[in-house]
Motif scaffolding. Sequence first.
Motif, PDB file in Angstrom:
ATOM      1  N   LEU A 122       7.985  11.659  -1.471  1.00  0.00           N
ATOM      2  CA  LEU A 122       8.585  10.560  -2.240  1.00  0.00           C
ATOM      3  C   LEU A 122       9.339   9.603  -1.310  1.00  0.00           C
ATOM      4  N   ASN A 123      10.068  10.159  -0.337  1.00  0.00           N
ATOM      5  CA  ASN A 123      10.797   9.273   0.582  1.00  0.00           C
ATOM      6  C   ASN A 123       9.837   8.436   1.442  1.00  0.00           C
ATOM      7  N   VAL A 124       8.701   9.022   1.811  1.00  0.00           N
ATOM      8  CA  VAL A 124       7.703   8.237   2.561  1.00  0.00           C
ATOM      9  C   VAL A 124       7.261   7.047   1.709  1.00  0.00           C
ATOM     10  N   ILE A 125       7.018   7.321   0.446  1.00  0.00           N
ATOM     11  CA  ILE A 125       6.566   6.269  -0.481  1.00  0.00           C
ATOM     12  C   ILE A 125       7.609   5.158  -0.603  1.00  0.00           C
ATOM     13  N   LEU A 126       8.857   5.569  -0.716  1.00  0.00           N
ATOM     14  CA  LEU A 126       9.938   4.579  -0.882  1.00  0.00           C
ATOM     15  C   LEU A 126      10.050   3.686   0.347  1.00  0.00           C
ATOM     16  N   VAL A 127       9.936   4.302   1.518  1.00  0.00           N
ATOM     17  CA  VAL A 127      10.014   3.538   2.773  1.00  0.00           C
ATOM     18  C   VAL A 127       8.817   2.578   2.875  1.00  0.00           C
ATOM     19  N   LEU A 128       7.633   3.083   2.559  1.00  0.00           N
ATOM     20  CA  LEU A 128       6.429   2.249   2.677  1.00  0.00           C
ATOM     21  C   LEU A 128       6.467   1.068   1.709  1.00  0.00           C
ATOM     22  N   GLU A 129       7.022   1.301   0.544  1.00  0.00           N
ATOM     23  CA  GLU A 129       7.112   0.205  -0.439  1.00  0.00           C
ATOM     24  C   GLU A 129       7.896  -0.975   0.157  1.00  0.00           C
ATOM     25  N   GLU A 130       8.979  -0.658   0.852  1.00  0.00           N
ATOM     26  CA  GLU A 130       9.790  -1.725   1.470  1.00  0.00           C
ATOM     27  C   GLU A 130       9.077  -2.356   2.658  1.00  0.00           C
ATOM     28  N   LEU A 131       8.480  -1.496   3.507  1.00  0.00           N
ATOM     29  CA  LEU A 131       7.801  -2.023   4.702  1.00  0.00           C
ATOM     30  C   LEU A 131       6.610  -2.898   4.330  1.00  0.00           C
ATOM     31  N   ALA A 132       6.066  -2.671   3.123  1.00  0.00           N
ATOM     32  CA  ALA A 132       4.875  -3.421   2.705  1.00  0.00           C
ATOM     33  C   ALA A 132       5.184  -4.868   2.368  1.00  0.00           C
ATOM     34  N   LYS A 133       6.431  -5.170   2.089  1.00  0.00           N
ATOM     35  CA  LYS A 133       6.741  -6.492   1.521  1.00  0.00           C
ATOM     36  C   LYS A 133       6.333  -7.682   2.396  1.00  0.00           C
ATOM     37  N   PRO A 134       6.382  -7.581   3.721  1.00  0.00           N
ATOM     38  CA  PRO A 134       5.870  -8.715   4.517  1.00  0.00           C
ATOM     39  C   PRO A 134       4.350  -8.895   4.410  1.00  0.00           C
ATOM     40  N   GLY A 135       3.642  -7.891   3.872  1.00  0.00           N
ATOM     41  CA  GLY A 135       2.187  -8.015   3.726  1.00  0.00           C
ATOM     42  C   GLY A 135       1.462  -7.902   5.054  1.00  0.00           C
ATOM     43  N   SER A 136       1.928  -7.006   5.916  1.00  0.00           N
ATOM     44  CA  SER A 136       1.372  -6.903   7.271  1.00  0.00           C
ATOM     45  C   SER A 136       0.786  -5.517   7.552  1.00  0.00           C
ATOM     46  N   ALA A 137      -0.176  -5.507   8.483  1.00  0.00           N
ATOM     47  CA  ALA A 137      -0.776  -4.241   8.923  1.00  0.00           C
ATOM     48  C   ALA A 137       0.239  -3.360   9.651  1.00  0.00           C
ATOM     49  N   ALA A 138       1.362  -3.944  10.065  1.00  0.00           N
ATOM     50  CA  ALA A 138       2.377  -3.148  10.777  1.00  0.00           C
ATOM     51  C   ALA A 138       2.804  -1.965   9.918  1.00  0.00           C
TER      52      ALA A 138
END
Length: 375
Positions: A67-83
């Motif tokens: 669940l914590n991985v998911i929460l982190v990824l949700e935030e990191l996704a916001k720029p819309g980048s492959a990073a």
Amino acid sequence: MDFTLSGESKMMVKAARDFAEREIEPIIPRIEEEDALPDDILQKFAKARMLGMMIPKEYGGIGSTALNVILVLEELAKPGSAAAFLVAFCNSVAETVYQWGSGDIRKRFVPPLCDGSSYPAVAFTEPGTGSDPTAIATTATPDEDYYILNGTKRFISHGHRKGYGVFYANDETGRITAFVVDKSSEGYTCSKPWALMGLAGQGLVDVFLKDVKVPKENILGEKGKGFHILLRWIAGERIQQMAFMVGMGQECLNESLKFAKERMVRGRPVTAMQGFQWMLAEMHASIEACRWWTYRVASKQDEGDDIQVDSAALKLFVVPTIQEVARKALQIHGSYGYCKDYKIERLYRTIAHAGVTAGSTEIQKTLVGSALGRS
Ligand SMILES: Cc1cc2nc3c(=O)[nH]c(=O)nc-3n(C[C@H](O)[C@H](O)[C@H](O)COP(=O)(O)OP(=O)(O)OC[C@H]3O[C@@H](n4cnc5c(N)ncnc54)[C@H](O)[C@@H]3O)c2cc1C
């Protein structure tokens, strides 16, 4: 049933949000221009404790939850980048190697996937197949203490970056076996990256395996049981991919709100028109539904449940729902949404990827439908 996030989860969300704003957003133009991620990005993710999140501390991980991985990824996704995809990939590959690897494999390959010294890879797609791993044509032939791998893998994310990957091949019994492959092995070469519609810097290459020697002890799990490992990896990857969709969907709404409040039409902001209010309301409701279902499936993963069917059903719902959110966001922006100066243009392109990777929409339908038929 508890819908509240723990203090630790909230801190992780905040740290990931700050990281995305500070470290990813500013480098987007460079990534788009060069179609490559900067060399130091993986180290930065490692320092921010975003790699090996589900791996126990003794193997260099954080010992956290799905669940914590998911929460982190949700935030990191916001720029819309492959990073951000790189973080998901590192986490899911480390988890796969940890889960199926012997003690020796764990010791050798898991820490480098946690400390940012190894780029991950997973290779199942080939020129002849993507949706049907049973049609994999790459061969693995035993030779004394090694297996000799020959074949071509297609669309392999970060296949050209140094590190370790999980490669699937047909062994001498005609069954699929998973191997941990060092990407600097002799006989391992790559094409130049495919030019993609979105996800600049994803580094999608074809990998050519010509008599690549892989030590027998690098077999992941049991010989001939690679298909099972692949299915389990894809299931986890699907949940992570849906966290990206939720994050990017939320950003579509954020950008649309910002735009619609400022854009004047006949003397009133776009938000004053009922048709657009309804659109924004539908976007909000759609994202919330996707978000909570994604959290639920990640929690089931943490509870040790089988996530194959749940993650497929989740993807079946989230992909078209968030793609519709992106379409509405572009519509709200009018022609500005079609311009590269506006973030929505990138989000729209990035969001388009999800129905054709890590198992297409059609394959999810087959998975869920056949499971329902068996139940
Ligand atoms: C950004 C990106 C990253 C990727 N990263 C990786 C990676 O790291 N490693 C890797 O191995 N691959 C990777 N891929 C490849 C991707 O996972 C495959 O392309 C995908 O699984 C689909 O395979 P395919 O393109 O061969 O489609 P095909 O299998 O040829 O399918 C073509 C169409 O037919 C449909 N179809 C196929 N079989 C059935 C069926 N039985 N029933 C109904 N419909 C069916 C599909 O849904 C699709 O619409 C990546 C792709 C992209 C775009």
